[in-house]
Design an enzyme around this catalytic site. Structure first.
Site, PDB file in Angstrom:
ATOM      1  N   ASP A 118       0.860  -1.189   0.000  1.00 36.69           N
ATOM      2  CA  ASP A 118       0.000   0.000   0.000  1.00 36.69           C
ATOM      3  C   ASP A 118       0.892   1.233   0.000  1.00 36.69           C
ATOM      4  O   ASP A 118       2.010   1.201   0.517  1.00 36.69           O
ATOM      5  CB  ASP A 118      -0.920  -0.004   1.232  1.00 36.69           C
ATOM      6  CG  ASP A 118      -2.184   0.798   1.001  1.00 36.69           C
ATOM      7  OD1 ASP A 118      -3.259   0.201   0.824  1.00 36.69           O
ATOM      8  OD2 ASP A 118      -2.096   2.055   0.978  1.00 36.69           O
ATOM      9  N   LYS A 164      -0.769   2.653   7.162  1.00 39.57           N
ATOM     10  CA  LYS A 164      -1.543   1.419   7.006  1.00 39.57           C
ATOM     11  C   LYS A 164      -0.613   0.208   6.974  1.00 39.57           C
ATOM     12  O   LYS A 164      -0.869  -0.811   7.619  1.00 39.57           O
ATOM     13  CB  LYS A 164      -2.366   1.498   5.711  1.00 39.57           C
ATOM     14  CG  LYS A 164      -3.537   0.579   5.669  1.00 39.57           C
ATOM     15  CD  LYS A 164      -4.442   0.852   4.479  1.00 39.57           C
ATOM     16  CE  LYS A 164      -5.541   1.848   4.797  1.00 39.57           C
ATOM     17  NZ  LYS A 164      -6.557   1.954   3.754  1.00 39.57           N
ATOM     18  N   ARG A 222     -18.833  -9.293   0.494  1.00 40.21           N
ATOM     19  CA  ARG A 222     -19.685  -8.352   1.226  1.00 40.21           C
ATOM     20  C   ARG A 222     -18.971  -7.960   2.494  1.00 40.21           C
ATOM     21  O   ARG A 222     -18.500  -8.834   3.239  1.00 40.21           O
ATOM     22  CB  ARG A 222     -21.022  -9.024   1.604  1.00 40.21           C
ATOM     23  CG  ARG A 222     -21.836  -9.504   0.433  1.00 40.21           C
ATOM     24  CD  ARG A 222     -22.861 -10.529   0.889  1.00 40.21           C
ATOM     25  NE  ARG A 222     -22.210 -11.723   1.467  1.00 40.21           N
ATOM     26  CZ  ARG A 222     -22.823 -12.634   2.218  1.00 40.21           C
ATOM     27  NH1 ARG A 222     -24.106 -12.517   2.493  1.00 40.21           N
ATOM     28  NH2 ARG A 222     -22.171 -13.680   2.691  1.00 40.21           N
ATOM     29  N   GLY A 256     -36.342   0.672   3.710  1.00 38.33           N
ATOM     30  CA  GLY A 256     -35.702   1.400   4.811  1.00 38.33           C
ATOM     31  C   GLY A 256     -34.989   2.606   4.262  1.00 38.33           C
ATOM     32  O   GLY A 256     -35.355   3.134   3.202  1.00 38.33           O
ATOM     33  N   CYS A 281     -19.439   0.976  -2.339  1.00 37.52           N
ATOM     34  CA  CYS A 281     -19.600   0.288  -3.632  1.00 37.52           C
ATOM     35  C   CYS A 281     -20.856   0.685  -4.392  1.00 37.52           C
ATOM     36  O   CYS A 281     -20.771   1.339  -5.432  1.00 37.52           O
ATOM     37  CB  CYS A 281     -19.556  -1.219  -3.421  1.00 37.52           C
ATOM     38  SG  CYS A 281     -17.923  -1.798  -2.917  1.00 37.52           S
ATOM     39  N   LYS A 336     -23.924  -0.272   7.039  1.00 37.39           N
ATOM     40  CA  LYS A 336     -24.642  -1.512   7.326  1.00 37.39           C
ATOM     41  C   LYS A 336     -24.027  -2.140   8.569  1.00 37.39           C
ATOM     42  O   LYS A 336     -22.922  -1.756   8.971  1.00 37.39           O
ATOM     43  CB  LYS A 336     -24.607  -2.463   6.142  1.00 37.39           C
ATOM     44  CG  LYS A 336     -23.243  -3.021   5.811  1.00 37.39           C
ATOM     45  CD  LYS A 336     -23.446  -4.120   4.775  1.00 37.39           C
ATOM     46  CE  LYS A 336     -22.180  -4.818   4.404  1.00 37.39           C
ATOM     47  NZ  LYS A 336     -22.371  -5.913   3.503  1.00 37.39           N
TER      48      LYS A 336
END
Ligand code: NAD
Length: 448
Positions: free
Chosen positions: A32, A37, A157, A259, A266, A328
């Site tokens: 990276d 990081k 996901r 909702g 994404c 989420k």
């Protein structure tokens, strides 16, 4: 001989892919350009929340099977298969994807490769990118080495990233010679031994499979949210409607939860980039429906602010507890988060917003430092005139009114994810609002 794998870009996708490749037994080098990081990952510290990933990172950085670097020279000399997993965010002031990171990473990598190798794109890119990158690789790679480029889009996901990487539901590979595809089959041997479908195709189809999947999912969510707008006005219960149509196997119940809509790093940017790319191809009308999908999605956020105003009369000086800011549950990602956007809109309208999220507080604070970040859910709720549930973390979906009653100033709640049982709340005398159900229809449908 065992394949050496590098992963270029170690964010949500790349760090997961790197740790999972190590778990599968490969030696892995993550690269990276962000030295902080790299330092954290090298020390076995995951800079974001992803269930199951800290354990894999710790395990494989300890054994040395998984290492991280900022050096393209090191990666180019060492790796046999290089996965590109850098970001493709939306360009500022434009719907198109910003390809700077992919272009820079591919150029730097290809220029530093000193032995025959594969470059395998995983980032989500506009159709035509891979073919363009093939030319780019050809122009910068050393003539003494054979470097092939393939595209292998990623479908993981967030929240289930380790599971999805180790046991994907399908693998799609675009381009490549027979030998290159065979090498990739060795990389994915573990998933293939479980009969995971392995779809080989051309570069363009591989690129399009990814954006088509995301466009479909976004459309499905906005489809049910458009019906939520209808039931809010005409009467009806969106959850019952979703259950009933979802029983049709051709439709399916998943992604039909009305909702506050979709967000994250994404879906929103991918449907915008797809429209931009298709317009470039001269097909202005073809993906125009996606701008409706986007608008329906954004209108749901306004609806929550509208409901809050309706309940409180005015927002100025009123205290609102916001439960959840991650886009989420099981993720700390707040990129284009509907929840954080609603919180910011309420704040901008004068409300005193107190936020609690189990994992996303630091990311949210970095984006909107002026909101109040509570130390606990109880702190966020204390003295609030209105509670709004915006991310369906389990500790919120299991809430019962009694938990809140000693803390809040007023018994009013908006369920922005349609996850609470309306009857439980209304029977305790709460004002209960949700999306896609009028308060009176909530009473009727929930008593059936
Ligand atoms: P991210 O922002 O979390 O990570 C990108 C990383 O790339 C960062 O760590 C950044 O420092 C690094 N980077 C940027 N330029 C670089 C360069 N030139 N060389 C090396 N590293 C560089 O993004 P992400 O969520 O991991 O997404 C990466 C790609 O994967 C995107 O195209 C995204 O659409 C796609 N994708 C993401 C997910 C997901 O759930 N996050 C799922 C599928 C596909």
């Amino acid at each position: 001989m065992s394949l050496r794998i590098t992963v270029i870009g170690t964010g949500y996708l790349g760090a997961t892919h790197a740790a999972c490749m190590a778990e599968l037994g490969f030696e892995v080098l993550g690269l990276d350009t962000d030295p902080k990081k790299v330092e954290q990952l090298s020390a076995g510290i995951l800079p974001f929340h992803e269930p199951g990933l800290p354990e894999l990172l710790k395990k494989h950085t300890t054994t040395g099977r998984l290492r991280f670097t900022t050096s393209y020279e090191e990666a180019g000399a060492w790796g046999d298969v290089h996965f590109i997993a850098v970001g493709t965010p939306q360009k500022a002031g434009d719907h198109a994807a910003d390809m700077t990171y992919v272009d820079n990473a591919t150029t730097a990598l290809a220029a530093n490769i000193t032995k025959n190798a594969l470059i395998v794109g995983k980032s989500t890119v506009p159709v035509g990118t891979a073919r363009r990158l093939q030319e780019l690789v050809k122009s910068v790679a050393k003539t003494s080495v054979n470097v092939e480029l393939l595209w292998n889009p990623e479908f993981l996901r967030e929240g289930f990233a380790v599971h999805d990487t180790l046991t994907p539901d399908r693998l799609v590979v675009g381009g490549g010679t027979v030998e290159a595809v065979a090498t990739l089959r060795r990389v994915y041997a573990s998933a293939l031994s479980l009969d995971t479908p392995f779809i080989t195709t051309d570069l363009e189809t591989a690129e399009l499979v990814k954006v088509a999947a995301n466009a479909f999912l976004a459309t499905k969510i906005s489809f049910i949210n458009a019906f939520a707008e209808v039931t809010e006005h005409a009467g009806g219960d969106i959850r019952v409607l979703a259950d009933a149509i979802g029983l049709d196997k051709r439709i399916g119940r998943r992604f039909l939860n009305a909702g506050v809509g979709f967000g994250g790093g994404c879906l929103p940017k991918d449907i915008r980039a797809l429209q931009a790319r298709v317009s470039e191809l001269g097909l202005d009308r073809t993906m125009r429906f996606l701008s409706e999908v986007d608008e329906i999605n954004l209108r749901r956020r306004e609806r929550v602010v509208h409901l809050a105003t309706e309940i409180l009369g005015e927002l100025d000086g009123r205290t609102i507890a916001v439960l959840g800011v991650a886009f989420k549950p099981n993720s700390d990602d707040v990129r284009d988060s509907p929840a954080l956007d609603v919180a910011a809109q309420l704040y901008n309208a004068g409300a005193d917003v107190s936020i609690y999220d189990p994992e996303a507080m630091n990311n949210a604070r970095a984006r909107f430092p002026r909101l109040n970040y509570a130390d606990s859910m109880d702190d966020a709720l204390r003295g609030s005139h209105l509670t709004i549930l915006l991310t369906e973390w389990e500790e919120f979906t299991s809430l019962v009114p009694q938990q809140l009653e000693a803390l809040v100033e007023s018994n009013s709640i908006i369920d922005g994810r349609n996850v609470l049982d309306p009857q439980t709340w209304t029977e305790r005398g709460w004002r209960f609002e949700s999306l896609g159900r009028r308060s009176e229809s909530v009473l009727i449908s929930s008593s059936q």
